[in-house]
Design an enzyme around this catalytic site. Structure first.
Site, PDB file in Angstrom:
ATOM      1  CG  HIS A   1      -1.737   1.229   1.369  1.00 53.52           C
ATOM      2  ND1 HIS A   1      -2.908   1.390   0.674  1.00 53.52           N
ATOM      3  CD2 HIS A   1      -1.560   2.364   2.086  1.00 53.52           C
ATOM      4  CE1 HIS A   1      -3.426   2.569   0.963  1.00 53.52           C
ATOM      5  NE2 HIS A   1      -2.627   3.179   1.812  1.00 53.52           N
TER       6      HIS A   1
ATOM      7  CG  ASP B   1     -11.751   4.499   6.070  1.00 54.18           C
ATOM      8  OD1 ASP B   1     -11.283   5.318   6.867  1.00 54.18           O
ATOM      9  OD2 ASP B   1     -11.507   4.520   4.855  1.00 54.18           O
TER      10      ASP B   1
ATOM     11  NE  ARG C   1      -9.884  11.295   9.775  1.00 51.49           N
ATOM     12  CZ  ARG C   1      -9.034  10.504   9.103  1.00 51.49           C
ATOM     13  NH1 ARG C   1      -9.452   9.345   8.602  1.00 51.49           N
ATOM     14  NH2 ARG C   1      -7.788  10.846   8.944  1.00 51.49           N
TER      15      ARG C   1
ATOM     16  CB  SER D   1      -8.392   5.946   7.889  1.00 50.45           C
ATOM     17  OG  SER D   1      -8.719   6.011   6.535  1.00 50.45           O
TER      18      SER D   1
ATOM     19  CE  LYS E   1      -8.879   2.863   3.872  1.00 44.47           C
ATOM     20  NZ  LYS E   1      -8.897   4.208   3.332  1.00 44.47           N
TER      21      LYS E   1
HETATM   22  N1  URA Z   1      -5.682   7.712   3.373  1.00 33.81           N
HETATM   23  C1  URA Z   1      -6.662   7.011   3.948  1.00 33.81           C
HETATM   24  O1  URA Z   1      -7.092   5.974   3.456  1.00 33.81           O
HETATM   25  N2  URA Z   1      -7.169   7.499   5.105  1.00 33.81           N
HETATM   26  C2  URA Z   1      -6.727   8.619   5.712  1.00 33.81           C
HETATM   27  O2  URA Z   1      -7.220   8.975   6.757  1.00 33.81           O
HETATM   28  C3  URA Z   1      -5.716   9.343   5.080  1.00 33.81           C
HETATM   29  C4  URA Z   1      -5.203   8.863   3.900  1.00 33.81           C
END
Ligand code: URA
Length: 435
Positions: free
Chosen positions: A82, A161, A168, A183, A187
């Site tokens: 990632h 999320d 946010r 966050s 995932k």
């Molecule tokens: N990328 C994400 O998936 N979440 C965040 O909070 C910031 C960047």
């Protein structure tokens, strides 16, 4: 339990229990807690912070808000990769085939997101016929057969999320390391791989502008991943100028193919081989990260990774002819050259400014409803440190909307700082955490 009491507790610096965190995540995801109370709690968290245990519990609650993929029918140690996102970052398209060629199964679910270009799945969709929505069974079969498949992340992965990110985004509470960690890692943990390699970018084109902040985020994410039983490594990498020379969807796919043919820019080649080496090591296919890097280098030089890319594209219905004939990608109508007004050296190439110019040319989304122009983007003929003569080509902007292309070209011109000195060379990899 009352959400107002949880908000007050955090506002006053208290430590939330697992039950309180679950109450918030579940209540907000299923609509019992209103946006204004969720926003108040997020702001309290922003100022008071979450400790390591609270961050872990928040990540787990968000992970469990939807499906947790079971990849057990895929043989071997599955490794995910990632990136926190940068300009010109096409490493997944290179690293996936490199790791797969060395026997590491890569079953990747990738978000689309917003940004300077599309995400990995958008980029792959620039290949005619390429499908990023597959039945679960087909996804697993492709990974078992080819060692690699990438699909779009479904709404059932960590729905909390998506829900929590929305307030946010509009209440100034994105930039909190625990909230970012929860966050991203919710995932990743729900996507089911056994090990995770995180490329945490730092610099003016990245989410984290300083190496220190990126290291803090990388350490926190690695700790949470490891606490959840997944070997997690965070690699802190430079994003003070774009990676490679291509920024845009099909332009980046072409650069990734060129890299797998051995003709890639040195920065993208070096980073991809290094990241793949770590994946090969955590995937149990090398005794050390150094041996992993050697294996990745061999897979590049022998053409084995290019064979994997071909199988990957074919497996998902894409036209593999693009590998040998780039004219099969959708073409652009307009192109504008950006030239240097003076002679000297490129002292700085501002990554964020390049990324925004690429987005404004049509390559990325500013809001999720925006359509991406697959052929729009930028090719950088000159990068930081290069000598340039007055009137020489710096970069080219491509796209299908004349006004957008012209606007992007003006912005791109401002991304180049030309002066009399060569800049100090920045290290591409600042630090590796968790090896
Ligand atoms: N990328 C994400 O998936 N979440 C965040 O909070 C910031 C960047």
């Amino acid at each position: 339990m009352r959400i107002s009491e949880i908000i007050i507790k955090k506002r006053d610096g208290g430590v939330l229990t697992n039950e309180e965190i679950q109450f918030f995540v579940n209540g907000y995801t299923n609509g019992r807690i209103p946006d204004y109370q969720a926003s108040a709690l997020l702001m309290a968290i922003y100022f008071q912070g979450l400790n390591e245990e609270e961050t872990y519990q928040l990540t787990r609650a968000m992970r469990d808000s939807g499906d947790v993929a079971d990849l057990s029918s895929i043989e071997g140690i599955k490794v995910d990769k990632h990136s926190t996102g940068g300009v010109g970052d096409k490493t997944t398209l290179i690293v996936g085939p490199l790791a797969a060629a060395c026997g590491v199964p890569v079953a990747k679910m990738s978000g689309r997101g917003l940004g300077f270009t599309g995400g990995t799945v958008d980029k792959m969709e620039s290949i005619p016929g390429f499908k990023t929505t597959l039945e679960e069974k087909e996804f697993f079969e492709l990974v078992n057969k080819n060692g690699l498949s990438v699909i779009g992340q479904t709404g059932s992965i960590a729905p909390a999320d998506k829900k929590i990110y929305a307030p946010r985004d509009v209440t100034g509470t994105v930039e909190n390391l625990s909230l970012i960690t929860a966050s991203i890692m919710s995932k990743k943990l729900a996507s089911g791989s056994d090990a995770i390699v995180l490329d945490v970018k730092c610099g003016d084109g990245a989410f984290m502008e300083t190496a220190e902040k990126a290291e803090q985020l990388g350490s926190m994410m690695a700790e949470i991943g490891n606490a959840d039983g997944k070997k997690t490594v965070a690699v802190i990498t430079d994003m003070n100028q774009p990676l490679g020379r291509a920024v845009g969807n099909s332009l980046e796919v072409i650069e990734a193919i060129e890299t797998l043919k051995g003709n890639g820019p040195s920065d993208i080649t070096e980073l991809s081989v290094k990241l793949a080496g770590i994946m090969i090591y955590v995937g149990g296919r090398a005794a050390t990260p150094e041996e992993g890097t050697e294996k990745a280098q061999q897979a590049l030089e022998s053409g084995a990774a290019l064979v994997k890319l071909r199988a990957f594209i074919a497996g998902q219905g894409g036209d593999t002819g693009v590998i040998d004939d780039y004219s099969l990608f959708k073409d652009h109508v307009y192109e504008v050259h950006v030239t240097s007004p003076v002679s000297g050296f490129v002292e700085k190439l501002k990554a964020k400014q390049v990324g925004l110019a690429s987005q404004h040319a049509g390559a990325g989304r500013a809001s999720k409803e925006d359509e991406i122009d697959m052929s729009a983007g930028i090719y950088l003929s000159k990068k930081a440190g290069d000598a340039v003569a007055a009137g020489e080509l710096l970069a080219t902007v491509y796209g299908n909307d004349e006004e957008k292309v012209n606007t992007a070209a003006k912005e791109l011109q401002e991304a180049y700082i030309i002066g009399e000195n060569t800049p100090e060379k920045q290290p591409l990899i600042h630090k590796v955490i968790g090896l």
